[in-house]
Design an enzyme around this catalytic site. Structure first.
Site, PDB file in Angstrom:
ATOM      1  N   GLU A 107       2.837   1.200  12.040  1.00 34.75           N
ATOM      2  CA  GLU A 107       1.800   0.172  12.109  1.00 34.75           C
ATOM      3  C   GLU A 107       1.401  -0.124  13.549  1.00 34.75           C
ATOM      4  O   GLU A 107       0.215  -0.339  13.845  1.00 34.75           O
ATOM      5  CB  GLU A 107       2.296  -1.097  11.411  1.00 34.75           C
ATOM      6  CG  GLU A 107       2.404  -0.935   9.900  1.00 34.75           C
ATOM      7  CD  GLU A 107       3.023  -2.138   9.208  1.00 34.75           C
ATOM      8  OE1 GLU A 107       2.957  -2.184   7.962  1.00 34.75           O
ATOM      9  OE2 GLU A 107       3.580  -3.020   9.889  1.00 34.75           O
ATOM     10  N   LYS A 141      12.813  -6.214   2.161  1.00 32.73           N
ATOM     11  CA  LYS A 141      11.771  -5.512   2.899  1.00 32.73           C
ATOM     12  C   LYS A 141      12.341  -4.519   3.912  1.00 32.73           C
ATOM     13  O   LYS A 141      13.340  -4.764   4.562  1.00 32.73           O
ATOM     14  CB  LYS A 141      10.878  -6.513   3.649  1.00 32.73           C
ATOM     15  CG  LYS A 141      10.089  -7.441   2.776  1.00 32.73           C
ATOM     16  CD  LYS A 141       8.999  -6.702   2.009  1.00 32.73           C
ATOM     17  CE  LYS A 141       7.903  -6.163   2.900  1.00 32.73           C
ATOM     18  NZ  LYS A 141       7.182  -7.235   3.609  1.00 32.73           N
ATOM     19  N   HIS A 201     -10.789  10.777  -1.217  1.00 32.76           N
ATOM     20  CA  HIS A 201     -11.119   9.390  -1.558  1.00 32.76           C
ATOM     21  C   HIS A 201      -9.856   8.589  -1.927  1.00 32.76           C
ATOM     22  O   HIS A 201      -9.922   7.650  -2.717  1.00 32.76           O
ATOM     23  CB  HIS A 201     -12.125   9.316  -2.707  1.00 32.76           C
ATOM     24  CG  HIS A 201     -13.333  10.179  -2.526  1.00 32.76           C
ATOM     25  ND1 HIS A 201     -14.367   9.848  -1.680  1.00 32.76           N
ATOM     26  CD2 HIS A 201     -13.653  11.384  -3.053  1.00 32.76           C
ATOM     27  CE1 HIS A 201     -15.289  10.801  -1.706  1.00 32.76           C
ATOM     28  NE2 HIS A 201     -14.868  11.746  -2.522  1.00 32.76           N
ATOM     29  N   SER A 255      12.476  -8.137   7.154  1.00 28.50           N
ATOM     30  CA  SER A 255      11.775  -9.416   7.117  1.00 28.50           C
ATOM     31  C   SER A 255      12.761 -10.543   7.366  1.00 28.50           C
ATOM     32  O   SER A 255      13.918 -10.483   6.948  1.00 28.50           O
ATOM     33  CB  SER A 255      11.114  -9.603   5.744  1.00 28.50           C
ATOM     34  OG  SER A 255      10.719 -10.949   5.544  1.00 28.50           O
TER      35      SER A 255
END
Length: 466
Positions: A290, A283, A156, A277
């Site tokens: 992704e 970043k 979970h 970024s």
């Protein structure tokens, strides 16, 4: 417009209809498969006495020259041809004359395209299998180096019990091992040759279908000519297998994305597989992971499209089947690209081992072991469960791990605690005492890693054994 038909028609096809009907824009991808099938077919025709050996040699020479010219860029595949079959045959006739017109004897575009697609898909199955084998080698290498790297196991998305990085990655080894098994099954079922099925009902020529099948590396000919030209089960199976592979890659990518976050900091992705970024200089984004996660839906789409295309088709060949190519080709390219890039990203990951172990300790992942300790001291499990729950609440208040509590503090919850509790509930002990097959304990993992090494050593190509 170069096409292989027209005698039945009294006027030209509308240009828009011709363009809508044409497939040369995408079926040129299996140019080499079309030439290979034509070579096998013409050799069989000569062996059966259907054409002369002289014509055979002329045709083979013409096919060789066409293939060489395409490969060298001297001959371009253009949209003046309806499909790749038209391109090959028209150029053959242009080069060798009337002998070239005999190539299509005893053959239909229906069994020709069925053959080309099967040959092309078979090659893709092999290439995908090779990529998966390399990925498994990368996973195994990380497992071998991280038998003692403790980390939290999750259910979970919450810390549950301590495991090791080797054990965690071993779960993905099993997933991709199953994927290879699926590919071997698909290869085994699909490796039969449709050439000689004709349009749907075979042919009156005395073809030797076994000869053409064997010369193209098939086990034998397909057993029913109608099924031979209209079967796309093998493609649906392959797209299904690719979808499962992508699902496994996507799950793994999701974990790497989480582990790369500031909240976890379990891994650092190599600069070569990250981007920054345009506005936020701090970043470092896990773009490859992704994109793999995102492209999974694209492969799923090809599977659904193919199932939908085939669901209402009567026997035998229907033009709908031309839609078996574009999205399928895209799915094959996408899956192979994702496996390759994911493999590179995984091989260069840096694992922050101290942070992973600290996360396991402070996530109360040894709570079950504390309960088991009390059970060993004679306390019923349900009572032990309640005691440990209260200990966890106390640790949360104190912002410490269970094994940071002193013995006096533990005895406030139960007099059964003794000095031996610290060894019993240490993270290392919690992992290493789990020795059942498939568990994360060192001895169990050493056996599993040995089995993985043997598997990869034996499985140079599962497909060869199919």
């Amino acid at each position: 417009m170069a096409q292989l038909w027209g005698g039945r028609f009294t006027k030209d096809t509308d240009k828009l209809v011709y363009a809508f009907n044409a497939s040369i824009g995408f079926d040129q991808r299996f140019f080499h498969e079309d030439v290979a099938g034509s070579r096998a077919h013409v050799k069989m025709l000569a062996k059966q006495g259907i054409i002369s050996k002289e014509d055979r040699d002329v045709i083979l020479g013409g096919l060789d020259s066409i293939e060489a010219d395409v490969d060298n860029g001297r001959l371009k595949i253009t949209d003046e041809y309806e499909d790749i079959h038209s391109f090959v045959e028209a150029n053959l006739i242009n080069r060798v004359g009337d002998a070239g017109k005999k190539l299509h004897t005893g053959r239909s575009r229906n069994d020709q395209v069925a053959l080309d697609m099967r040959l092309y898909t078979r090659k893709q199955v092999r290439e995908t299998d090779d990529l998966l084998k390399h990925l498994l080698g990368t996973i195994l290498s990380i497992m071998q180096k991280n038998i003692d790297t403790v980390m939290p196991g999750f259910t979970h998305l919450q810390k549950a019990q301590p495991v090791t990085l080797a054990h965690h990655l071993g779960a993905y080894f099993e997933m991709f091992r199953r994927d290879r098994g699926r590919l071997a099954d698909i290869y085994d079922r699909m490796n039969y040759c449709p050439l000689g099925s004709g349009a749907l009902a075979g042919t009156t020529y005395p073809l030797d279908r076994q000869m053409t099948a064997e010369s193209l590396g098939f086990y034998g000919p397909t057993r029913n000519s109608m099924d031979g030209v209209s079967d796309r089960d093998y493609l649906i199976e392959f797209l299904s297998a690719l979808s499962i592979i992508m699902m496994h890659l996507s799950r793994f990518s999701e974990e790497i994305i989480l582990w790369n976050s500031n909240e976890y900091r379990f891994v650092e992705i190599d600069d070569g597989f990250s981007t920054g970024s345009s506005i936020m200089p701090q970043k470092k984004n896990p773009d490859i992971a992704e994109l793999v996660r995102g492209k999974t839906g694209r492969v799923y789409g090809a599977l659904i499209q193919m199932l939908t295309t085939m669901k209402g088709l009567p026997l035998a060949y229907n033009k709908d089947m031309q839609e078996d190519k574009e999205l399928s080709f895209d799915a094959m390219d996408t899956a192979k690209g994702c496996i390759h890039l994911f493999d590179g990203m995984l091989a260069t990951l840096k694992f922050n081992k101290e942070i992973m172990e600290r996360s396991a300790r402070h996530g109360f992942t040894n709570a079950t072991d504390v309960a088991d300790y009390l059970v060993g001291k004679g306390i019923p499990f349900r009572d032990a469960h309640g005691i440990v729950g209260r200990i966890v609440l106390d640790c949360i208040d104190k912002k410490c791990a269970i094994d940071d509590l002193s013995l006096d503090e533990l005895k406030k919850f139960s007099p059964k605690f003794e000095d031996d509790v610290y060894d019993a509930i240490s993270i290392k002990t919690c992992v290493d005492k789990r020795l059942t097959t498939g568990a994360p304990g060192r001895a169990a993992m050493e056996e599993e890693i040995k089995a993985c090494i043997d598997y990869l050593k034996d499985a140079d190509s599962l497909i060869d054994k199919a």
